[in-house]
Design an enzyme around this catalytic site. Structure first.
Site: not given
Ligand code: THU
Length: 127
Positions: A42, A44, A53, A55, A86, A89
């Site tokens: 990930n 940010e 993310c 994934e 999440c 994802c």
């Protein structure tokens, strides 16, 4: 590559996560039906909603390499056991699942835990 090795790669790539805001590193390792694997973490942003993310980042790498289908994904965070993808994802992974679905591999307290994407996102939206 077996699921233990995939989880290990996810663990390794989680060390590259760029997470100055959440301090929650995640690594993912995607297994395509070609047999190739793709790892990502990930990352940010100060504009928080731009966060990507692990994934989805790994899925993007697989697609960019020409893959069409994904058989399995391993997810690892040093901060959380049983780190599931999440909701966003899950939806993105659904797009590329094989007829046999996608195995979702996580680190549990006891070892490796494997579930299936359709168990995590039942009755999902597809065109
Ligand atoms: N995160 C992932 O990388 N994958 C998930 O499935 C859940 C959340 C990241 C996003 C953010 O950088 C941090 O974890 C905390 O939400």
């Amino acid at each position: 590559m077996n699921y233990e090795e995939m989880l290990k790669l996810a663990q390794q790539v989680s060390q590259n996560a760029y997470v100055p805001y959440s301090k929650f590193p995640v690594g993912a390792c995607v297994l395509a039906d070609s047999g190739n694997v793709y790892t990502a973490c990930n990352f940010e942003n100060s504009s928080y909603g731009m966060t990507i993310c692990a994934e989805r980042n790994a899925v993007g790498s697989a697609i960019a390499a020409g893959e069409k289908k994904i058989k399995a994904v391993a997810i690892y965070s040093p901060k959380k056991k049983n780190c599931t993808p999440c909701g966003a994802c899950r939806q993105v992974l659904t797009e590329f699942r094989t007829d046999d679905d996608i195995d979702v591999i996580m680190q549990s307290e006891e070892g490796i835990k494997v579930t299936q994407l359709k168990a995590l996102l039942p009755d999902c939206f597809e065109l």
